[in-house]
Design a protein around this motif. Sequence first.
Motif, PDB file in Angstrom:
ATOM      1  N   ILE A  51       0.854  -1.184   0.000  1.00 18.05           N
ATOM      2  CA  ILE A  51       0.000   0.000   0.000  1.00 18.05           C
ATOM      3  C   ILE A  51       0.894   1.240   0.000  1.00 18.05           C
ATOM      4  CG2 ILE A  51      -1.762   1.280   1.268  1.00 18.05           C
ATOM      5  CD1 ILE A  51      -2.687  -1.365   2.445  1.00 18.05           C
ATOM      6  N   ALA A  52       0.764   2.051  -1.019  1.00 16.37           N
ATOM      7  CA  ALA A  52       1.617   3.232  -1.140  1.00 16.37           C
ATOM      8  C   ALA A  52       1.192   4.320  -0.163  1.00 16.37           C
ATOM      9  CB  ALA A  52       1.561   3.767  -2.568  1.00 16.37           C
ATOM     10  N   PHE A  53       2.175   4.992   0.405  1.00 14.09           N
ATOM     11  CA  PHE A  53       1.880   6.150   1.244  1.00 14.09           C
ATOM     12  C   PHE A  53       1.552   7.325   0.323  1.00 14.09           C
ATOM     13  CE2 PHE A  53       2.936  10.038   3.472  1.00 14.09           C
ATOM     14  CZ  PHE A  53       2.365   9.838   4.724  1.00 14.09           C
ATOM     15  N   PRO A  54       0.482   8.069   0.603  1.00 16.93           N
ATOM     16  CA  PRO A  54       0.096   9.187  -0.267  1.00 16.93           C
ATOM     17  C   PRO A  54       0.951  10.440  -0.034  1.00 16.93           C
ATOM     18  CG  PRO A  54      -1.470   8.981   1.534  1.00 16.93           C
ATOM     19  CD  PRO A  54      -0.513   7.832   1.678  1.00 16.93           C
ATOM     20  N   HIS A  55       2.080  10.498  -0.695  1.00 14.75           N
ATOM     21  CA  HIS A  55       2.965  11.667  -0.578  1.00 14.75           C
ATOM     22  C   HIS A  55       2.375  12.839  -1.355  1.00 14.75           C
ATOM     23  CE1 HIS A  55       6.351   9.589   1.335  1.00 14.75           C
ATOM     24  NE2 HIS A  55       6.108   8.567   0.518  1.00 14.75           N
ATOM     25  N   LEU A  56       2.388  14.012  -0.737  1.00 14.98           N
ATOM     26  CA  LEU A  56       1.942  15.216  -1.428  1.00 14.98           C
ATOM     27  C   LEU A  56       2.851  15.448  -2.636  1.00 14.98           C
ATOM     28  CD1 LEU A  56      -0.245  17.430  -0.935  1.00 14.98           C
ATOM     29  CD2 LEU A  56       1.565  18.836   0.035  1.00 14.98           C
ATOM     30  N   PRO A  57       2.289  15.765  -3.815  1.00 15.11           N
ATOM     31  CA  PRO A  57       3.112  15.971  -5.015  1.00 15.11           C
ATOM     32  C   PRO A  57       4.194  17.028  -4.815  1.00 15.11           C
ATOM     33  CG  PRO A  57       0.793  15.852  -5.596  1.00 15.11           C
ATOM     34  CD  PRO A  57       0.852  15.901  -4.093  1.00 15.11           C
ATOM     35  N   PHE A 159       1.825  22.995   5.335  1.00 16.16           N
ATOM     36  CA  PHE A 159       0.905  21.874   5.128  1.00 16.16           C
ATOM     37  C   PHE A 159       1.656  20.661   4.587  1.00 16.16           C
ATOM     38  CE2 PHE A 159      -2.262  24.955   5.933  1.00 16.16           C
ATOM     39  CZ  PHE A 159      -3.492  24.335   6.074  1.00 16.16           C
ATOM     40  N   ARG A 160       2.692  20.900   3.799  1.00 17.40           N
ATOM     41  CA  ARG A 160       3.511  19.787   3.301  1.00 17.40           C
ATOM     42  C   ARG A 160       4.178  19.062   4.465  1.00 17.40           C
ATOM     43  NH1 ARG A 160       5.490  18.188  -1.407  1.00 17.40           N
ATOM     44  NH2 ARG A 160       4.505  19.976  -2.445  1.00 17.40           N
ATOM     45  N   ALA A 161       4.696  19.828   5.423  1.00 12.65           N
ATOM     46  CA  ALA A 161       5.298  19.212   6.609  1.00 12.65           C
ATOM     47  C   ALA A 161       4.244  18.476   7.426  1.00 12.65           C
ATOM     48  CB  ALA A 161       5.982  20.284   7.456  1.00 12.65           C
ATOM     49  N   PHE A 162       3.045  19.032   7.480  1.00  9.10           N
ATOM     50  CA  PHE A 162       1.939  18.408   8.218  1.00  9.10           C
ATOM     51  C   PHE A 162       1.637  17.007   7.681  1.00  9.10           C
ATOM     52  CE2 PHE A 162      -2.633  17.512   8.445  1.00  9.10           C
ATOM     53  CZ  PHE A 162      -2.879  17.634   9.803  1.00  9.10           C
ATOM     54  N   TRP A 163       1.655  16.852   6.343  1.00 10.12           N
ATOM     55  CA  TRP A 163       1.312  15.578   5.708  1.00 10.12           C
ATOM     56  C   TRP A 163       2.528  14.675   5.480  1.00 10.12           C
ATOM     57  CZ3 TRP A 163      -3.468  14.344   6.099  1.00 10.12           C
ATOM     58  CH2 TRP A 163      -4.503  15.253   5.914  1.00 10.12           C
ATOM     59  N   LEU A 232      -1.906   9.191   8.533  1.00 12.76           N
ATOM     60  CA  LEU A 232      -1.977   8.410   7.300  1.00 12.76           C
ATOM     61  C   LEU A 232      -1.135   7.146   7.394  1.00 12.76           C
ATOM     62  CD1 LEU A 232      -1.724  11.236   4.594  1.00 12.76           C
ATOM     63  CD2 LEU A 232      -3.778  10.041   5.363  1.00 12.76           C
ATOM     64  N   ALA A 233       0.062   7.273   7.968  1.00 15.87           N
ATOM     65  CA  ALA A 233       0.947   6.112   8.099  1.00 15.87           C
ATOM     66  C   ALA A 233       0.336   5.059   9.016  1.00 15.87           C
ATOM     67  CB  ALA A 233       2.311   6.557   8.629  1.00 15.87           C
ATOM     68  N   ALA A 234      -0.301   5.510  10.098  1.00 14.80           N
ATOM     69  CA  ALA A 234      -0.920   4.577  11.032  1.00 14.80           C
ATOM     70  C   ALA A 234      -2.108   3.865  10.388  1.00 14.80           C
ATOM     71  CB  ALA A 234      -1.363   5.314  12.291  1.00 14.80           C
ATOM     72  N   ALA A 325      -5.644  14.663  -7.485  1.00 15.26           N
ATOM     73  CA  ALA A 325      -5.331  13.229  -7.555  1.00 15.26           C
ATOM     74  C   ALA A 325      -4.803  12.739  -6.211  1.00 15.26           C
ATOM     75  CB  ALA A 325      -4.309  12.967  -8.660  1.00 15.26           C
ATOM     76  N   TRP A 326      -3.926  13.543  -5.596  1.00 13.54           N
ATOM     77  CA  TRP A 326      -3.401  13.183  -4.270  1.00 13.54           C
ATOM     78  C   TRP A 326      -4.514  13.183  -3.227  1.00 13.54           C
ATOM     79  CZ3 TRP A 326      -3.543  16.357   0.105  1.00 13.54           C
ATOM     80  CH2 TRP A 326      -2.912  15.817   1.230  1.00 13.54           C
ATOM     81  N   GLN A 327      -5.395  14.146  -3.317  1.00  7.20           N
ATOM     82  CA  GLN A 327      -6.516  14.249  -2.381  1.00  7.20           C
ATOM     83  C   GLN A 327      -7.369  12.985  -2.429  1.00  7.20           C
ATOM     84  OE1 GLN A 327      -9.435  17.183  -3.531  1.00  7.20           O
ATOM     85  NE2 GLN A 327      -9.876  17.731  -1.407  1.00  7.20           N
ATOM     86  N   LYS A 328      -7.644  12.495  -3.636  1.00  4.81           N
ATOM     87  CA  LYS A 328      -8.426  11.268  -3.796  1.00  4.81           C
ATOM     88  C   LYS A 328      -7.681  10.062  -3.229  1.00  4.81           C
ATOM     89  CE  LYS A 328     -10.957  12.847  -7.894  1.00  4.81           C
ATOM     90  NZ  LYS A 328     -11.163  12.655  -9.358  1.00  4.81           N
ATOM     91  N   GLN A 329      -6.365  10.009  -3.462  1.00  4.35           N
ATOM     92  CA  GLN A 329      -5.566   8.905  -2.948  1.00  4.35           C
ATOM     93  C   GLN A 329      -5.572   8.896  -1.419  1.00  4.35           C
ATOM     94  OE1 GLN A 329      -1.380   9.215  -3.778  1.00  4.35           O
ATOM     95  NE2 GLN A 329      -0.950   7.080  -3.268  1.00  4.35           N
ATOM     96  N   ARG A 330      -5.429  10.069  -0.833  1.00  2.00           N
ATOM     97  CA  ARG A 330      -5.457  10.195   0.630  1.00  2.00           C
ATOM     98  C   ARG A 330      -6.794   9.761   1.201  1.00  2.00           C
ATOM     99  NH1 ARG A 330      -6.238  16.118   2.205  1.00  2.00           N
ATOM    100  NH2 ARG A 330      -8.358  15.440   1.671  1.00  2.00           N
ATOM    101  N   ASP A 331      -7.886  10.262   0.629  1.00  2.00           N
ATOM    102  CA  ASP A 331      -9.212   9.952   1.142  1.00  2.00           C
ATOM    103  C   ASP A 331      -9.561   8.480   0.939  1.00  2.00           C
ATOM    104  OD1 ASP A 331      -9.328  12.588   1.821  1.00  2.00           O
ATOM    105  OD2 ASP A 331     -10.731  13.177   0.237  1.00  2.00           O
ATOM    106  N   GLU A 332      -9.074   7.899  -0.148  1.00  2.00           N
ATOM    107  CA  GLU A 332      -9.319   6.481  -0.391  1.00  2.00           C
ATOM    108  C   GLU A 332      -8.607   5.627   0.651  1.00  2.00           C
ATOM    109  OE1 GLU A 332     -10.597   2.889  -1.841  1.00  2.00           O
ATOM    110  OE2 GLU A 332     -11.369   4.908  -2.196  1.00  2.00           O
TER     111      GLU A 332
END
Length: 361
Positions: A51-57, A159-163, A232-234, A325-332
């Motif tokens: 399962i890939a971690f959703p890294h912000l682009p 926000f990048r550091a947050f995610w 997200l990682a958890a 696209a990242w937003q969808k990956q994160r929410d999924e």
Amino acid sequence: MKTSNKLLCLVLSALLTGACSGKNQLAALWHDYQSRLEHVLQRQATPQDTIAFPHLPKPRELSLEFARSEIDLLDFLRMRRCALRDTVAQRNSILGRHGDAAARLIFELRFISQAPACEKILIEDGQTALAGQLKIAAQAKQKQLPARIFAASVIGPEFRAFWQMPIDLSAYPLYGKDPSLNALARWQRWQTQWLEQPHSMAGWSSLKWQQFSAELLNTLGEIRLGAGGSMLAAQRENIVGLTAASSIINQRIHGRPLCLKPQATPAATHFRGALSTVFIAQLQKQSSAINQHQFDVMKNIQPIEKDLLAAMSTNMLAIPKAYTAWQKQRDELLRRATKAQRHHVSLAGALLSQCGLQAGG
């Protein structure tokens, strides 16, 4: 000599195992739970896809373009009685030209708020052409404001550091101690005000603007310290663990029954014990804290994103496809965690019912 070497190896192995579990206690708990299920149910977990971690682009994938203002150095010299004159001067200074997205947002808010008063002064002074030019510039800045907020917040460095994906999960879950939650709520309130009432800060003094600027930057700094990436990682770790554990139980449900009749067997009792002592008492407790943190984060993140993207769309401002696209990956990923949790509980209950048992009963 051989005995002492063997003892040394055992000690080193224990230390290494302890270090790994300390860095990722959640993974260690899932490993323990999976091992117990495999032993009790005599089945092996089915290999799972990564399962890939959703890294912000990357920033270059999220770049935005802004129209150049029509107000230049010669124009602002004619705004003698306008507070906007100082704002434009600061923006055209070396520091202003090289400011980050947050500094540019502050300037845009000041410009939009101060423009109407300056426009009236220019008309009183007979400078109608400059007043018209200023009005057009203010309208353009107001139209671009959603993109300025977008650049300073959700795709900005804080926000990048947050995610960001954490090095480990040794300090997670936080159990309500995420320093970013109040800051996110504050930012969401501000954003609503900026989008709905862009002139609400009109009449602010220079000192008031300095105080606001400091508060805005401090708020972004608090968001930077948040644990969105850890959440997200958890949840990714939970999906992996739940899917593996469910595959073990599923094999017994659709294969050789754990109990031939609704009556407890030693294996069924041990299975219920693993559920109670590891899954319910430990993993469920952590999952509850993680889910609460997710709720607290997303109840602020979602309206920030929703309102910004809607405003950008209304003003025909380009929305980076990489972000949506990242937003969808994160929410999924978050949806999968919830679905995997419910599925595992359902499977465990179905297997226990074969033996006339209930979890914790």
